[in-house]
Design an enzyme around this catalytic site. Structure first.
Site, short mmCIF file in Angstrom:
data_model
loop_
_atom_site.label_atom_id
_atom_site.label_comp_id
_atom_site.label_asym_id
_atom_site.label_seq_id
_atom_site.Cartn_x
_atom_site.Cartn_y
_atom_site.Cartn_z
N SER A 123 0.85 -1.20 0.00
CA SER A 123 0.00 0.00 0.00
C SER A 123 0.88 1.24 0.00
CB SER A 123 -0.90 0.02 1.24
OG SER A 123 -1.57 1.26 1.36
N TYR A 160 -1.67 0.97 10.66
CA TYR A 160 -1.82 0.22 9.41
C TYR A 160 -0.63 0.48 8.49
CZ TYR A 160 -3.53 -0.76 4.68
OH TYR A 160 -3.66 -1.21 3.38
#
Length: 251
Positions: free
Chosen positions: A144, A157
């Site tokens: 990501s 995250y």
């Protein structure tokens, strides 16, 4: 095995209900993929995903897999590779978590880290070893852009994805010359059920767009894929901003 255009005939999706994973499976089935394994926790959702892919003409099988149980990974994934060669493994599992809640509940933050990083390290090494043994194959790792630089809004995250990204890059270097390709995919905000409660960011994308980028990356034998491609330039600039200035950006 993959044809000259890099299109796999068989694939294993770790995270069998992942929207990106299933979009990728649909795209590859439309090309020439005929065997699909969906690895995930047994559930009606996993069974439904398998049925829908089977309706497209593929031989679809499921295998019980829990990212939070690394001790079971070698046995569970070994069952898949024992049934025949796998051309592509897509590591697509992960959790976004809830930043505010996870900051206040450290055990919840640990669960995010264990799922996104520890579980991925375990499964990634097991699959890379199996691909190396068979002498060919691709391991595609969903990273990501959140892992490129920690943001106040999602640093728990983001830090787990940063670890995963670094691991996958190193694994790719380790696999050089073995016949195994490791490809890191860095999407931006993906419009999905998991992200429905989060505010959309610029350059948002879709599971289908990520799937298309994965297919193209396989054909090109890319090591890193950004989705959309413009994020490569954006993140290069953001990565080098001084921290005081970066903190003031609405990102």
């Amino acid at each position: 095995m993959k044809d000259a255009f890099g299109s796999p005939q068989s694939l294993l999706i770790l995270g069998g209900t992942s929207e990106i994973g299933l979009a990728t499976a649909r795209r590859l089935i439309a090309r020439r993929a005929r065997t699909v394994w969906l690895a995930g926790r047994p559930s009606p959702a996993l069974d439904t995903a398998a049925d829908r892919l089977a309706a497209l003409g593929a031989d679809v099988r499921t295998v019980a897999f829990d990212a939070l149980d690394p001790a079971s990974h070698e046995e569970a994934l070994g069952k898949v590779f024992a049934q025949g060669d796998i051309d592509m493994v897509l590591l697509a599992f992960g959790v976004l978590g809830d930043q505010a809640h996870d900051e206040a509940e450290p055990l919840a933050a640990v669960r995010v880290a264990q799922t996104n990083y520890t579980g991925a390290v375990s499964a990634g090494l097991v699959c890379a070893g199996a691909l190396q043994t068979q002498g060919h194959g691709s391991l595609v790792v969903l990273s990501s852009v959140a892992g490129e630089r920690a943001r106040r809004a999602d640093f728990i995250y983001g830090s787990s994805k940063a670890g995963l990204d670094a691991f996958a890059q190193g694994l790719g270097d380790a696999m050089q010359g073995t016949g195994v390709q490791v490809m890191v995919v860095r999407p931006g905000f993906v419009r999905s059920r998991a992200a429905a409660r989060r505010d959309e960011t610029p350059l948002a994308t879709t599971p289908e767009a990520v799937a298309a980028a994965i297919e193209l990356g396989l054909r090109r034998r890319s090591e890193t894929v950004w989705v959309p491609g413009a994020l490569r330039v954006v993140m290069s600039a953001l990565r080098h901003l001084p921290r005081p200035l970066f903190r003031r950006l609405p990102v």
